[in-house]
Design a protein around this motif. Sequence first.
Motif, PDB file in Angstrom:
ATOM      1  N   UNK A  15      45.142  14.545  52.080  1.00  0.00           N
ATOM      2  CA  UNK A  15      45.143  14.076  50.690  1.00  0.00           C
ATOM      3  C   UNK A  15      45.240  12.559  50.603  1.00  0.00           C
ATOM      4  N   UNK A  16      46.145  11.960  51.381  1.00  0.00           N
ATOM      5  CA  UNK A  16      46.349  10.512  51.247  1.00  0.00           C
ATOM      6  C   UNK A  16      45.122   9.745  51.721  1.00  0.00           C
ATOM      7  N   UNK A  17      44.439  10.269  52.729  1.00  0.00           N
ATOM      8  CA  UNK A  17      43.211   9.623  53.204  1.00  0.00           C
ATOM      9  C   UNK A  17      42.142   9.670  52.126  1.00  0.00           C
ATOM     10  N   UNK A  18      41.994  10.813  51.470  1.00  0.00           N
ATOM     11  CA  UNK A  18      41.004  10.935  50.400  1.00  0.00           C
ATOM     12  C   UNK A  18      41.354  10.054  49.215  1.00  0.00           C
ATOM     13  N   UNK A  19      42.638   9.970  48.906  1.00  0.00           N
ATOM     14  CA  UNK A  19      43.054   9.149  47.750  1.00  0.00           C
ATOM     15  C   UNK A  19      42.749   7.677  47.954  1.00  0.00           C
ATOM     16  N   UNK A  20      43.029   7.145  49.139  1.00  0.00           N
ATOM     17  CA  UNK A  20      42.775   5.715  49.344  1.00  0.00           C
ATOM     18  C   UNK A  20      41.285   5.417  49.451  1.00  0.00           C
ATOM     19  N   UNK A  21      40.471   6.434  49.767  1.00  0.00           N
ATOM     20  CA  UNK A  21      39.026   6.235  49.813  1.00  0.00           C
ATOM     21  C   UNK A  21      38.417   6.150  48.419  1.00  0.00           C
ATOM     22  N   UNK A  22      39.014   6.869  47.478  1.00  0.00           N
ATOM     23  CA  UNK A  22      38.426   6.962  46.145  1.00  0.00           C
ATOM     24  C   UNK A  22      39.126   6.090  45.099  1.00  0.00           C
ATOM     25  N   UNK A  23      40.312   5.581  45.427  1.00  0.00           N
ATOM     26  CA  UNK A  23      41.053   4.745  44.488  1.00  0.00           C
ATOM     27  C   UNK A  23      42.375   4.345  45.096  1.00  0.00           C
ATOM     28  N   UNK A  24      42.905   3.228  44.679  1.00  0.00           N
ATOM     29  CA  UNK A  24      44.120   2.691  45.286  1.00  0.00           C
ATOM     30  C   UNK A  24      45.337   3.555  44.982  1.00  0.00           C
ATOM     31  N   UNK A  25      46.198   3.675  45.986  1.00  0.00           N
ATOM     32  CA  UNK A  25      47.517   4.296  45.838  1.00  0.00           C
ATOM     33  C   UNK A  25      48.530   3.157  45.765  1.00  0.00           C
ATOM     34  N   UNK A  26      49.399   3.199  44.764  1.00  0.00           N
ATOM     35  CA  UNK A  26      50.323   2.080  44.573  1.00  0.00           C
ATOM     36  C   UNK A  26      51.787   2.531  44.523  1.00  0.00           C
ATOM     37  N   UNK A  27      52.640   1.633  45.001  1.00  0.00           N
ATOM     38  CA  UNK A  27      54.094   1.805  44.918  1.00  0.00           C
ATOM     39  C   UNK A  27      54.701   0.489  44.455  1.00  0.00           C
ATOM     40  N   UNK A  28      55.834   0.584  43.800  1.00  0.00           N
ATOM     41  CA  UNK A  28      56.641  -0.581  43.507  1.00  0.00           C
ATOM     42  C   UNK A  28      57.708  -0.697  44.604  1.00  0.00           C
ATOM     43  N   UNK A  29      57.782  -1.856  45.223  1.00  0.00           N
ATOM     44  CA  UNK A  29      58.843  -2.117  46.185  1.00  0.00           C
ATOM     45  C   UNK A  29      60.015  -2.730  45.426  1.00  0.00           C
ATOM     46  N   UNK A  30      61.113  -1.997  45.380  1.00  0.00           N
ATOM     47  CA  UNK A  30      62.296  -2.425  44.646  1.00  0.00           C
ATOM     48  C   UNK A  30      63.428  -2.748  45.610  1.00  0.00           C
ATOM     49  N   UNK A  31      64.396  -3.503  45.121  1.00  0.00           N
ATOM     50  CA  UNK A  31      65.585  -3.813  45.903  1.00  0.00           C
ATOM     51  C   UNK A  31      66.813  -3.553  45.049  1.00  0.00           C
ATOM     52  N   UNK A  32      67.643  -2.587  45.474  1.00  0.00           N
ATOM     53  CA  UNK A  32      68.909  -2.322  44.803  1.00  0.00           C
ATOM     54  C   UNK A  32      69.951  -3.260  45.405  1.00  0.00           C
ATOM     55  N   UNK A  33      70.604  -4.050  44.542  1.00  0.00           N
ATOM     56  CA  UNK A  33      71.536  -5.073  45.007  1.00  0.00           C
ATOM     57  C   UNK A  33      72.963  -4.541  45.080  1.00  0.00           C
ATOM     58  N   UNK A  34      73.654  -4.911  46.148  1.00  0.00           N
ATOM     59  CA  UNK A  34      75.055  -4.544  46.291  1.00  0.00           C
ATOM     60  C   UNK A  34      75.922  -5.446  45.426  1.00  0.00           C
ATOM     61  N   UNK A  35      77.021  -4.903  44.968  1.00  0.00           N
ATOM     62  CA  UNK A  35      78.039  -5.700  44.275  1.00  0.00           C
ATOM     63  C   UNK A  35      79.250  -5.848  45.182  1.00  0.00           C
ATOM     64  N   UNK A  36      80.138  -6.727  44.817  1.00  0.00           N
ATOM     65  CA  UNK A  36      81.343  -6.953  45.619  1.00  0.00           C
ATOM     66  C   UNK A  36      82.089  -5.636  45.821  1.00  0.00           C
ATOM     67  N   UNK A  37      82.435  -5.354  47.064  1.00  0.00           N
ATOM     68  CA  UNK A  37      83.152  -4.131  47.371  1.00  0.00           C
ATOM     69  C   UNK A  37      82.271  -2.982  47.787  1.00  0.00           C
ATOM     70  N   UNK A  38      80.941  -3.085  47.575  1.00  0.00           N
ATOM     71  CA  UNK A  38      80.032  -2.023  47.997  1.00  0.00           C
ATOM     72  C   UNK A  38      79.932  -2.003  49.527  1.00  0.00           C
ATOM     73  N   UNK A  39      79.825  -0.807  50.076  1.00  0.00           N
ATOM     74  CA  UNK A  39      79.717  -0.642  51.521  1.00  0.00           C
ATOM     75  C   UNK A  39      78.286  -0.931  51.967  1.00  0.00           C
TER      76      UNK A  39
END
Length: 330
Positions: free
Chosen positions: A234-258
């Motif tokens: 499926x993923x091979x066919x999808x990239x052949x016929x149209x772009x597959x996209x993701x958002x790269x996000x970053x969850x930030x730690x706060x003080x005290x987070x492990x």
Amino acid sequence: MKIQALVAVLFATALTVSSPSVFAEEKPVTEQLVDTLTTLSGGPHAGYRANHAKGVMVEGTFTPSAQAASVSKATHFQKATPVLVRYSNATGVPNIPDANGNAFPKGIAIRFQLPDGTATDIVSISVNAFPTATPEDFLGLLNAVRDSQGSTAKPSPVEQFLGSHPAALKFVTTPKPAPVSFATQPFYGVNAFEFTNAAGKTVFGRYQIVPVAGAKFLSQEAADKAAPDYLMTDIVERVKTGAVQYKLLLQLAEAGDEVNNATVVWPDSRKVIELGTLTLNKAVADSKAAEKPIMFNPLQLTDGIAPSKDPILLARPAAYAVSYGRRLAH
């Protein structure tokens, strides 16, 4: 709790288990991890990874957001960068069906190919946590799964382990449905990294890779009827016929987070920054041959990104290197 259900989410499979191996005490934990994963997959399977053996590669571009440079001075957060991506199933079984319970969690490895000829990698899974906080405990978990095969002990070794390791029990019992496509599967960086911007400000964060198409999963009935290679084709066919996209996000730690324990999930209330968009639009020719000589490495970093002291993160490249060396030897 059935052993097969446990194995399904522990990066190993009991479908073709060979006899348990005897490990020399002097072997490093990282090598013992590869040995046990190989045993659990019924291996060795010549030429394949000890874990996440079945995969497929595609290519595309990462385009940073306007906010990315404020988080890190890393080159790929300043301008568009070519990327190589490998999707994978868990376990060391090369032909495991994509919807099989043993094939979870799914994996994604992203290589950002930088202008100076170097690269930096992200290696993530489809579950927002890891079952253990140390490589020693992960080895204990895998060995408990191995030792439970054919065991008549009540409780079994793996049940004993889970009874004393609540994070592993939570990992095992967390639902892991089959995605409609890799293009609808979110991925999570379970290890934290330290990000430094041009002004020298530092923050700790964990990656989230969110499909633009939305998270979509198969019903159990549909998963039971899915073709063995449905995700890979499926993923091979999808990239052949149209772009597959993701958002790269970053969850930030706060003080005290492990930040050094991959079993600890930060609250959803933590700030999340969009780093950019991953656009995949090309299949890699002869992916099976192309992926064999590549080792994705979460500690292959670039200026502006540094590792945390998470022992699971620090152990991963050594285990990957053992598997890599064995793979190239065949």
